[in-house]
Design an enzyme around this catalytic site. Sequence first.
Site, PDB file in Angstrom:
ATOM      1  N   HIS A   1      -2.784   4.824  -5.710  1.00 57.24           N
ATOM      2  CA  HIS A   1      -1.712   5.211  -6.635  1.00 57.24           C
ATOM      3  C   HIS A   1      -2.152   5.138  -8.091  1.00 57.24           C
ATOM      4  O   HIS A   1      -1.499   5.710  -8.962  1.00 57.24           O
ATOM      5  CB  HIS A   1      -0.475   4.338  -6.388  1.00 57.24           C
ATOM      6  CG  HIS A   1       0.383   4.839  -5.271  1.00 57.24           C
ATOM      7  ND1 HIS A   1       1.650   5.332  -5.457  1.00 57.24           N
ATOM      8  CD2 HIS A   1       0.139   4.959  -3.939  1.00 57.24           C
ATOM      9  CE1 HIS A   1       2.163   5.714  -4.296  1.00 57.24           C
ATOM     10  NE2 HIS A   1       1.252   5.493  -3.362  1.00 57.24           N
TER      11      HIS A   1
ATOM     12  N   TYR B   1     -11.391   8.147   1.242  1.00 56.36           N
ATOM     13  CA  TYR B   1     -10.392   7.102   1.076  1.00 56.36           C
ATOM     14  C   TYR B   1      -9.160   7.329   1.959  1.00 56.36           C
ATOM     15  O   TYR B   1      -8.165   6.603   1.828  1.00 56.36           O
ATOM     16  CB  TYR B   1      -9.983   6.958  -0.391  1.00 56.36           C
ATOM     17  CG  TYR B   1     -10.737   5.855  -1.099  1.00 56.36           C
ATOM     18  CD1 TYR B   1     -10.352   4.530  -0.953  1.00 56.36           C
ATOM     19  CD2 TYR B   1     -11.843   6.139  -1.896  1.00 56.36           C
ATOM     20  CE1 TYR B   1     -11.050   3.510  -1.595  1.00 56.36           C
ATOM     21  CE2 TYR B   1     -12.545   5.120  -2.534  1.00 56.36           C
ATOM     22  CZ  TYR B   1     -12.138   3.814  -2.379  1.00 56.36           C
ATOM     23  OH  TYR B   1     -12.827   2.798  -3.000  1.00 56.36           O
TER      24      TYR B   1
ATOM     25  N   HIS C   1      -6.160   5.340   6.648  1.00 53.39           N
ATOM     26  CA  HIS C   1      -4.898   4.856   7.211  1.00 53.39           C
ATOM     27  C   HIS C   1      -5.067   3.838   8.335  1.00 53.39           C
ATOM     28  O   HIS C   1      -4.194   2.969   8.510  1.00 53.39           O
ATOM     29  CB  HIS C   1      -4.053   6.049   7.683  1.00 53.39           C
ATOM     30  CG  HIS C   1      -3.563   6.899   6.549  1.00 53.39           C
ATOM     31  ND1 HIS C   1      -3.964   8.202   6.350  1.00 53.39           N
ATOM     32  CD2 HIS C   1      -2.712   6.619   5.531  1.00 53.39           C
ATOM     33  CE1 HIS C   1      -3.381   8.696   5.277  1.00 53.39           C
ATOM     34  NE2 HIS C   1      -2.614   7.761   4.755  1.00 53.39           N
TER      35      HIS C   1
END
Length: 614
Positions: A162, A385, A388
């Site tokens: 984020h 990246y 999960h």
Amino acid sequence: MTDERVAEYESTADEPDKPGAFQRWYDHVTDDWSREKPWYELPKALGLAQLIGIRDTLRQQNLYDTSRLPAVNPTTAPPFEERFLTERTPDGSWNDLEHPEMGMANTRFGRNVPLENTMRDDERMLIPNPRVVSLKLMTRDKLDAATAGNAIIASWLQFMIHDWFRHGTSPTDRPWVMPPVEGDTWPTPPVQVMRVPDDPTSPPDATGPRTFINTNTHWWDGSSIYGNDRAAQMFLREGSGGRLRLVNGLPPVPDDPDKDPTRTPGFWLGLGMMQALFTHEHNAVADHLAAAHPEFDDETLFQKARLVTCAVIAKIHTVEWTPAVTAHPTAAEALHVNWYGLAGEKLHDFVATFSKNEALRGIPGTRTEDYGVPYALTEEFVAVYRMHPLVPDDYDFRAAKDDAPTLGAKQFTELTGPHAVPILQNVSLGDLLYTFGTMNPGLVTLHNFPRGLQQYTRPDGKIMDMAALDITRCRELGVPRYCEFRRLLHLTVPKTFDEVTSNKEWAAELAEVYDGKLEDLDLIPGVMAEDLPEGFAFSDTAFRIFVLMASRRLNSDRFFTEAFTDDVYTPEGMQWVRDASMGTVLTRHCPELAPYVDGLPNAFGIWKRASSPS
């Protein structure tokens, strides 16, 4: 620009150093050597030497610029202000003083492979069917745990993502529609994946490689707690003492539900925990600087505290988080060299007083360097990246004091979006962190995708298969498939599915799903099938992008290089960074965690549980 102070900062950053004859020879030798005997099979000193050569080769051959491709109405930086020399801007502009738009929000992702290798193959976008890949290769029956680490690893990853990248809000028209799969129990067929937004700066008649916009800043600048523009930043600030606002111990949420970050896909309890923890950390830094510098006003305190907090985050990721997920002795040493140099932590400060050599003293405080290619995060970086499987499905919430149940058993789906807010409000941050610290994340392997993300209900009610999305997204963004990806990163390329993995069952499943066509194998199932190096939670293929981009995020950022000084950060701020670790952050704001964190070499390692009440 001709400003003399700007010239002072840019005086050593005009041209990248050209590799000398010895370096070219060394890189060539290590490149060939790595194909015959990989670094993780060598003694530490030899493995480290090989990784240095691999990084040199990647720096010279795997940085590709998209910013110079044709553009209309490109994002431009605001007018220069003197204060930009010593503070990060909200939108990431003016980090590079000669190219002020570099790395700012709403500029293009770069690439780690030649642009001609990033063309989307529309005819094969859904071949094989991403939903089939998800069902047959990704489905988790039971968590395959990364036993050395704790689940804060998964929370931290989302916190970093984020900060670093976002492609923006997908349009709802023209979704990718998955063909039906016999026996599929999807509740609202067909399975759909919304498209990546078009690049608004790409000319309508553009041909050639497609480009994509990062709506976050590309820098390691704490966007996940500070926002990506001035309006967001001002909403989050307290307005006095340089502090960020806290409402019942949590960052504030806008009244407008359309701007509520807890309703944005991707928000979950783990992310909220990290945002709260580092908002507290920012405020602790601001208070410390205010006590040392009563002459500082609110704006100065905020900007200095932001610099320090971002450096703490970068340091933790470099020397703690990444070594926790790549817990091979050689990899851990290489990552510490990025920050401390070959001198090591104990001798770093002494060596830094007389040397600017990156290898000796680490990257922070050395010259800014982009290796001839304007800095940007890359689509290949985004792809590796997509981790999960780190996220567990099952949680057992317990108290740090005595291991007594708090919330008890919860599923991941109960911790996402607005469901996470009352938990964050009603359970202490220390107890939440204790729960995550005493449980394991997953390995990034096949058959280990979180059930709660394979059928994930977004806050707006739409249902998504994130495994199918990851496959589709890599194809849509032109990320090369597995064999081509390895080829372009100077790795050996398997000739059969049995050479992808030693797991015979997985090799047979890959061959079946991909109809025997090895070159069709997607990057993500390919890297998830690989045999992992000792201590690794993910593959060596993905690690090659880490080797390149982990150092580049530091090398190219003026606030980690030429401006990483007492004058910019203050002496007290620099000392705060030197003293900080994930352990000190955790125990500073949750002292009840000290019995579990103190003495651990890495706070991302698994914690001992408290004695259960009788």
